[in-house]
Motif scaffolding. Structure first.
Motif, mmCIF file in Angstrom:
data_model
loop_
_atom_site.group_PDB
_atom_site.id
_atom_site.type_symbol
_atom_site.label_atom_id
_atom_site.label_comp_id
_atom_site.label_asym_id
_atom_site.label_seq_id
_atom_site.Cartn_x
_atom_site.Cartn_y
_atom_site.Cartn_z
ATOM 1 N N SER A 187 0.838 -1.204 0.000
ATOM 2 C CA SER A 187 0.000 0.000 0.000
ATOM 3 C C SER A 187 0.866 1.244 0.000
ATOM 4 C CB SER A 187 -0.928 0.014 1.217
ATOM 5 O OG SER A 187 -1.816 -1.075 1.182
ATOM 6 N N GLU A 188 1.924 1.223 0.803
ATOM 7 C CA GLU A 188 2.838 2.363 0.831
ATOM 8 C C GLU A 188 3.508 2.555 -0.528
ATOM 9 O OE1 GLU A 188 4.098 2.275 5.566
ATOM 10 O OE2 GLU A 188 5.297 1.116 4.118
ATOM 11 N N LEU A 189 3.890 1.452 -1.166
ATOM 12 C CA LEU A 189 4.492 1.539 -2.500
ATOM 13 C C LEU A 189 3.525 2.135 -3.518
ATOM 14 C CD1 LEU A 189 6.501 -1.794 -2.884
ATOM 15 C CD2 LEU A 189 7.414 0.519 -2.681
ATOM 16 N N TYR A 202 -8.683 5.023 -1.860
ATOM 17 C CA TYR A 202 -8.874 3.618 -1.502
ATOM 18 C C TYR A 202 -7.586 3.003 -0.962
ATOM 19 C CZ TYR A 202 -13.249 3.971 -4.132
ATOM 20 O OH TYR A 202 -14.485 4.337 -4.587
ATOM 21 N N THR A 203 -6.460 3.330 -1.592
ATOM 22 C CA THR A 203 -5.179 2.781 -1.147
ATOM 23 C C THR A 203 -4.816 3.326 0.235
ATOM 24 O OG1 THR A 203 -4.469 2.579 -3.446
ATOM 25 C CG2 THR A 203 -2.753 2.454 -1.774
ATOM 26 N N SER A 204 -5.104 4.590 0.472
ATOM 27 C CA SER A 204 -4.861 5.172 1.798
ATOM 28 C C SER A 204 -5.721 4.484 2.857
ATOM 29 C CB SER A 204 -5.151 6.674 1.791
ATOM 30 O OG SER A 204 -4.217 7.351 0.997
ATOM 31 N N ASP A 205 -6.973 4.171 2.492
ATOM 32 C CA ASP A 205 -7.850 3.460 3.424
ATOM 33 C C ASP A 205 -7.325 2.053 3.705
ATOM 34 O OD1 ASP A 205 -9.524 5.631 3.670
ATOM 35 O OD2 ASP A 205 -11.021 4.876 2.256
ATOM 36 N N ILE A 206 -6.813 1.371 2.676
ATOM 37 C CA ILE A 206 -6.222 0.040 2.865
ATOM 38 C C ILE A 206 -5.031 0.144 3.812
ATOM 39 C CG2 ILE A 206 -4.926 -1.827 1.734
ATOM 40 C CD1 ILE A 206 -6.703 -1.274 -0.771
ATOM 41 N N LEU A 207 -4.169 1.125 3.583
ATOM 42 C CA LEU A 207 -2.985 1.317 4.414
ATOM 43 C C LEU A 207 -3.382 1.613 5.857
ATOM 44 C CD1 LEU A 207 0.062 1.628 4.776
ATOM 45 C CD2 LEU A 207 -0.157 3.984 3.944
ATOM 46 N N SER A 208 -4.320 2.523 6.035
ATOM 47 C CA SER A 208 -4.766 2.887 7.374
ATOM 48 C C SER A 208 -5.411 1.696 8.079
ATOM 49 C CB SER A 208 -5.758 4.047 7.282
ATOM 50 O OG SER A 208 -6.232 4.402 8.545
ATOM 51 N N LEU A 225 1.211 4.204 -3.006
ATOM 52 C CA LEU A 225 1.035 5.633 -2.754
ATOM 53 C C LEU A 225 2.267 6.454 -3.101
ATOM 54 C CD1 LEU A 225 -0.948 5.457 0.593
ATOM 55 C CD2 LEU A 225 -1.807 6.235 -1.631
ATOM 56 N N ASP A 226 3.376 5.794 -3.352
ATOM 57 C CA ASP A 226 4.611 6.492 -3.718
ATOM 58 C C ASP A 226 4.548 6.854 -5.196
ATOM 59 O OD1 ASP A 226 7.174 7.312 -4.387
ATOM 60 O OD2 ASP A 226 8.142 5.792 -3.151
ATOM 61 N N PRO A 227 4.535 8.156 -5.527
ATOM 62 C CA PRO A 227 4.379 8.579 -6.928
ATOM 63 C C PRO A 227 5.512 8.120 -7.848
ATOM 64 C CG PRO A 227 4.773 10.476 -5.497
ATOM 65 C CD PRO A 227 4.632 9.276 -4.613
ATOM 66 N N THR A 228 6.651 7.746 -7.291
ATOM 67 C CA THR A 228 7.748 7.287 -8.150
ATOM 68 C C THR A 228 7.448 5.930 -8.783
ATOM 69 O OG1 THR A 228 8.939 6.275 -6.293
ATOM 70 C CG2 THR A 228 9.500 8.558 -6.846
ATOM 71 N N PHE A 229 6.445 5.223 -8.261
ATOM 72 C CA PHE A 229 6.072 3.927 -8.821
ATOM 73 C C PHE A 229 4.879 4.018 -9.760
ATOM 74 C CE2 PHE A 229 8.451 2.749 -5.046
ATOM 75 C CZ PHE A 229 9.295 1.778 -5.556
ATOM 76 N N GLY A 230 4.433 5.238 -10.048
ATOM 77 C CA GLY A 230 3.315 5.438 -10.963
ATOM 78 C C GLY A 230 2.211 6.249 -10.302
ATOM 79 N N ALA A 231 1.487 6.955 -11.118
ATOM 80 C CA ALA A 231 0.431 7.839 -10.615
ATOM 81 C C ALA A 231 -0.871 7.080 -10.412
ATOM 82 C CB ALA A 231 0.211 8.989 -11.593
ATOM 83 N N LEU A 232 -1.576 7.454 -9.366
ATOM 84 C CA LEU A 232 -2.918 6.940 -9.103
ATOM 85 C C LEU A 232 -3.892 8.105 -9.229
ATOM 86 C CD1 LEU A 232 -2.302 4.867 -5.820
ATOM 87 C CD2 LEU A 232 -2.389 3.995 -8.152
ATOM 88 N N ASN A 233 -5.124 7.788 -9.655
ATOM 89 C CA ASN A 233 -6.111 8.861 -9.663
ATOM 90 C C ASN A 233 -6.575 9.101 -8.220
ATOM 91 O OD1 ASN A 233 -8.401 7.197 -9.018
ATOM 92 N ND2 ASN A 233 -8.541 6.580 -11.162
ATOM 93 N N GLU A 234 -7.364 10.133 -8.004
ATOM 94 C CA GLU A 234 -7.757 10.502 -6.643
ATOM 95 C C GLU A 234 -8.533 9.400 -5.934
ATOM 96 O OE1 GLU A 234 -6.623 13.104 -4.829
ATOM 97 O OE2 GLU A 234 -5.374 13.345 -6.597
ATOM 98 N N ASP A 235 -9.443 8.726 -6.640
ATOM 99 C CA ASP A 235 -10.183 7.625 -6.029
ATOM 100 C C ASP A 235 -9.242 6.503 -5.611
ATOM 101 O OD1 ASP A 235 -12.655 8.836 -6.222
ATOM 102 O OD2 ASP A 235 -13.217 7.806 -8.072
ATOM 103 N N GLN A 236 -8.310 6.148 -6.493
ATOM 104 C CA GLN A 236 -7.356 5.083 -6.182
ATOM 105 C C GLN A 236 -6.481 5.464 -4.990
ATOM 106 O OE1 GLN A 236 -5.600 4.972 -10.096
ATOM 107 N NE2 GLN A 236 -6.644 3.053 -10.620
ATOM 108 N N LYS A 237 -6.057 6.729 -4.927
ATOM 109 C CA LYS A 237 -5.271 7.182 -3.777
ATOM 110 C C LYS A 237 -6.075 7.046 -2.488
ATOM 111 C CE LYS A 237 -2.479 10.641 -6.153
ATOM 112 N NZ LYS A 237 -2.268 12.087 -6.338
#
Length: 144
Positions: free
Chosen positions: A16-18, A34-40, A20-32
């Protein structure tokens, strides 16, 4: 058993942390989001697992509180974030009212967050669809 529980969960947290790291590719706002919720949620679950494993310490009378000084505002927001998806399923509005988000308190942060989460979880569970759950944090005047 600790290893068997923590290893896959740490993988979920790490991936999840990976994401969210923009160096591994961009996520759209919804994906960010959802991924933040998974991480949390993963971090919260790890804390719960640690708490469950601490039960033997409690029973043995060896539980120690990890007291620290922290701001109440971020702790409130972390507890609220864990319930966004569940509240969304019921079309509930989650709100917080924190008089002073930078107010410092001294306590066991994970225990305070767990208490808030438990109270919020019950509120979400028993609030009718379309309702609102509000968590209020404020300093209460003390008397000597």
């Amino acid at each position: 058993m600790s290893h068997e529980l923590r290893t896959p969960l740490n993988a979920i947290i790490g991936f999840s942390e990976l994401l969210l790291d923009p160096t591994f590719g961009a996520l759209n706002e919804d994906q960010k989001g959802y991924t933040s919720d998974i991480l949390s949620s993963g971090r919260h679950l790890l804390e719960l697992i640690n708490d469950i494993l601490d039960l033997s310490k409690i029973e043995a009378g060896k539980m120690r509180l990890a007291k620290e000084v922290f701001e109440i505002g971020p702790a409130v927001e972390e507890a609220m974030a864990l319930l966004r998806v569940e509240a969304g399923r019921k079309s509930l509005r989650l709100a917080s009212r924190v008089d002073d988000a930078r107010l410092l308190i001294e306590a066991d942060r994970s225990k305070v967050k767990q208490i808030m989460y438990n109270l919020l979880s019950n509120a979400v569970k028993f609030t009718p669809p379309g309702g609102q759950v509000t968590l209020t944090a404020r300093r209460r005047a003390t008397t000597s």
